[in-house]
Each structure stands twice: as C-alpha cells, then as structure tokens.
Write an enzyme that holds these catalytic residues in place. Structure first.
Site, mmCIF file in Angstrom:
data_model
loop_
_atom_site.group_PDB
_atom_site.id
_atom_site.type_symbol
_atom_site.label_atom_id
_atom_site.label_comp_id
_atom_site.label_asym_id
_atom_site.label_seq_id
_atom_site.Cartn_x
_atom_site.Cartn_y
_atom_site.Cartn_z
ATOM 1 N N ARG A 177 0.825 -1.195 0.000
ATOM 2 C CA ARG A 177 0.000 0.000 0.000
ATOM 3 C C ARG A 177 0.874 1.266 0.000
ATOM 4 N NH1 ARG A 177 -5.191 -1.307 3.976
ATOM 5 N NH2 ARG A 177 -6.345 -2.608 2.504
ATOM 6 N N SER A 178 0.605 2.191 0.928
ATOM 7 C CA SER A 178 1.284 3.489 0.867
ATOM 8 C C SER A 178 2.742 3.457 1.284
ATOM 9 C CB SER A 178 0.539 4.524 1.708
ATOM 10 O OG SER A 178 -0.629 4.950 1.035
ATOM 11 N N ALA A 179 3.240 2.333 1.777
ATOM 12 C CA ALA A 179 4.688 2.240 1.979
ATOM 13 C C ALA A 179 5.417 2.370 0.647
ATOM 14 C CB ALA A 179 5.045 0.917 2.659
ATOM 15 N N LYS B 188 5.012 4.798 -1.284
ATOM 16 C CA LYS B 188 5.298 6.220 -1.468
ATOM 17 C C LYS B 188 6.738 6.582 -1.119
ATOM 18 C CE LYS B 188 0.638 8.191 -0.849
ATOM 19 N NZ LYS B 188 -0.226 7.006 -0.770
ATOM 20 N N TYR C 158 -2.865 14.817 3.187
ATOM 21 C CA TYR C 158 -2.341 13.587 2.606
ATOM 22 C C TYR C 158 -2.951 13.313 1.235
ATOM 23 C CZ TYR C 158 -0.852 8.665 2.616
ATOM 24 O OH TYR C 158 -0.276 7.464 2.322
#
Length: 386
Positions: free
Chosen positions: A66-68, A70, A156
C-alpha cells in the site's frame, strides 16, 4: 506459532514482539527485517503466505505494501534531484506544462512531495483502468483545480500522489516510474521491490485481507470522533482522497498488482523494503549507497507539520516521507519513512544507522500507526538502549 529466521545478539526483543503479534494482535502472516549500518541484524518471518490460507510464509514471500510504496517513489524523485535532473524549487509546470491549469501554475516540485499541492482529490474518481493508464491519469490530475492554494497547507494525497510523482518521473526520464525504480533503485540495491509486478514474481505474492485483533486486554482503541466522522462523511476530503479510485480495487487482483501506482501498488518483501531504506543512509553490505548524506538530510527535513486536512490528525512530512510523530511513530526524531495503511512500514534512522521493513498479509483499520508494526519498532528501540 513457529517464528523462522534469526536475530543478532541483543535483538531478541524483536523476536519476542514478533511472536506476540501472532498471539495477541491477530497477525496471520508477516515478516520483519532490520539492518544496522548496512548489515542485516533481524530477519524473521512466520504464519501463512495467504491471510485466508494454510500455505506457510517462506523466506522471500512478498506482499502488497500500500502506501509504503510512497517512500520508494519519493526516493526516485530525490535521486533525480541529486543527479541534477530535477529542481525541487522549480514549478511542476516547467517539466509538465499541462499541470499549470486551474490555478496550479505556482506549484513547486517540493509541494508534491510534501503533500502541499492541494490536489488530494479528483472531482471525478478514476476507474482502475483509467488510474493505471498514465496518460489518462496524468490528464485528470493536471486538469484538477486545487482545494487550497498550493504551498499554503498540507493534506495527505493518498491516491493522487501516484500520478503526481509518476508523471514527473516520466516527464524527466521518459520512462514509467516502475521501470525507473527497477533499474535505478531495486536492481542496484538487490531489493525485492516491484512497482508493476512481473509475471515471474507473481507466485511469491500472498493474498491479503482484513484482520482484527482479539478484544481482550484492551487491544482495541476507539478512534477520535473527528477522525471517525471524516471517514464516514462522503463529502469529506478524507473519504474523497481515499476514494479517488472507484470502485475500490481488489488488492489481490493481478491487474492491480501490475498497475504501477506509485502511491499504493508496490509489492515487496520485508527485506526489500529494509534494503531500500538502508541504501538511503549508507552502504548496504559494504556496497551500494543511493543517497548522498546531503540528500538524506533533504529527505528528513521537515516540510509540513500540523493538522492534516485529509487525515484529520497532526502529521509531519519531509520530502516524500512521513517523519516521526504522534500520527506515525518511527524510531526517533530523525527517522523518516512511510507506513502502508493497515500494516506495512519501511523507514530509516540515520542517527542510529537503522533501516526497517515490515510486511503483512493482514490489514487492520489503522492508517498510519499499526499496533503490530509499532510493537516491533518499540522492540528495536529497546534493543538499542541496552
């Protein structure tokens, strides 16, 4: 629960915390890896490969993070800056002329990385097919009017971060961001990290799904009212930001794994995440270092702090990275990294020489501070303090 792998002497608390996650926090399958001064000191895994299966998790099992994702995407932009190909203080429109539309002509590259661009939502959400099409997705975000004046506030950019960062890399290099990361980050570092999963790696990837912890022992926490209300209100920036792709994609769908979305579809092993972060603060296994010390300082220099207009809590961001704070506790004040909603976490702490990666197949409702990841971080902190 059998815990596999090894820890260096003194880091036994990490093994103990990892085992407790299965016993008390509803963990089904996970791995954690920690490097210190570029050398692996923790490498643990356990449970099942699939959240709803029985096949064992093995060394090298990977999961969507997921957002890791980014944090790895941010490394691509900062490396381009380090090489003199991208100016953080230049207008985005200098590289991407179409982005100057709808009042965004003064948006700087650093605003995109620090969640200050003012475009966390799209007036019309994209389908997965549209989101995965770089031309259509870039056109949609370029045409979007900001909901605040770029550079004046932060919130965010849960999904739009994918198209903002991905299109900048494509404009500067001529290559999709997933291909660039494979060639310039994951390959040189030897990291199992993919943005756009290749067919030959698919058998290594486990199925993910929701998990809940047992209610005994006070392990469940009640969300703050303002946060709960934001996630329940279809008109809120919170729900609109997380709903910029609709309907919500199936995270086990091979099409989603192949989509190459720089904010959400990275797939990694725990070692892959940790190796990338280790390379941002020093040499990995005595070899590759990606960031110069100056770029490391840029990454963890505070760019945004205070109430987050999307997450409805106080957040801190550097250039593409969450910084240590109440919303996303890392190791210490100098740490920088990125969680994945509901589980995964990757970060580095240059002062302690620590790089950390945690992946799981069980996603909880937490957005930035998953209790299982936090238990492991606390264990690392305990080990270092002995």
């Amino acid at each position: 629960m059998d815990v596999h792998g090894a820890v260096a002497e003194g880091f036994e608390p990490v093994r103990e915390a990892f085992a407790r996650n299965f016993a008390a926090l509803g963990e089904r399958g996970a791995a954690v890896t920690v490097y210190r001064d570029g050398h692996k000191i923790v490498d643990l895994w356990g449970g099942t490969k699939d959240v709803d299966g029985t096949e064992p998790w093995e060394r090298g099992t990977a999961q969507i993070v997921r957002s890791a994702t980014k944090g790895v995407a941010a490394a691509a932009l900062l490396l381009l800056h380090q090489r003199g190909e991208l100016d953080l203080d230049a207008p985005v429109g200098a590289y991407w002329p179409e982005y100057k539309a709808a009042g965004k002509e003064h948006t700087l590259v650093r605003h995109l990385l620090a969640h200050r661009a003012g475009v966390p939502v799209l007036d019309r959400p994209l389908t997965l097919a549209e989101a995965a099409d770089p031309d259509r997705a870039a056109a949609a975000v370029a045409a979007q009017a900001p909901v605040w004046e770029p550079g004046t506030d932060h919130g965010y950019h849960a999904h739009t971060y994918s198209w903002l960062t991905g299109e900048l890399v494509r404009r500067v290099t001529g290559r999709p961001i997933g291909e660039w990361i494979a060639d310039e980050i994951a390959g040189p570092v030897g990291a199992d990290f993919w943005l756009g999963l290749p067919e030959d790696a698919r058998p290594r990837v486990g199925r993910v799904g929701p998990v809940t912890a047992p209610e005994a022992g006070g392990l469940k926490t009640r969300p703050k009212r303002a946060v709960a209300e934001a996630y329940a209100d279809p008109a809120s920036l919170t729900l609109r930001a997380f709903g910029a792709i609709a309907p919500a994609p199936d995270e086990n769908d091979p099409a989603y794994h192949a989509a190459g979305l720089a904010g959400s579809t990275g797939i990694a092993t725990a070692d892959g995440l940790a190796r990338v972060y280790a390379s941002l603060i020093g040499e990995v296994d005595g070899g590759t270092r990606l960031f110069t010390p100056h770029t490391t300082e840029l990454a963890r220099g505070e760019q945004s702090a205070g109430p987050d207009r999307v997450l409805v809590v106080t957040t801190r961001f550097g250039l593409g990275y969450m910084l240590h704070g109440g919303a996303s506790p890392l190791l210490a004040d100098g740490s920088f990294g990125h969680p994945g909603r509901g589980g995964a976490l990757g970060f580095a702490d240059p002062d302690a020489g620590i790089a950390f990666g945690y992946v799981t197949n069980g996603f909880r409702k937490s957005v930035t501070a998953d209790p299982r990841a936090q238990a492991l971080v606390r264990a690392v902190r305990t080990a270092l303090s002995r």
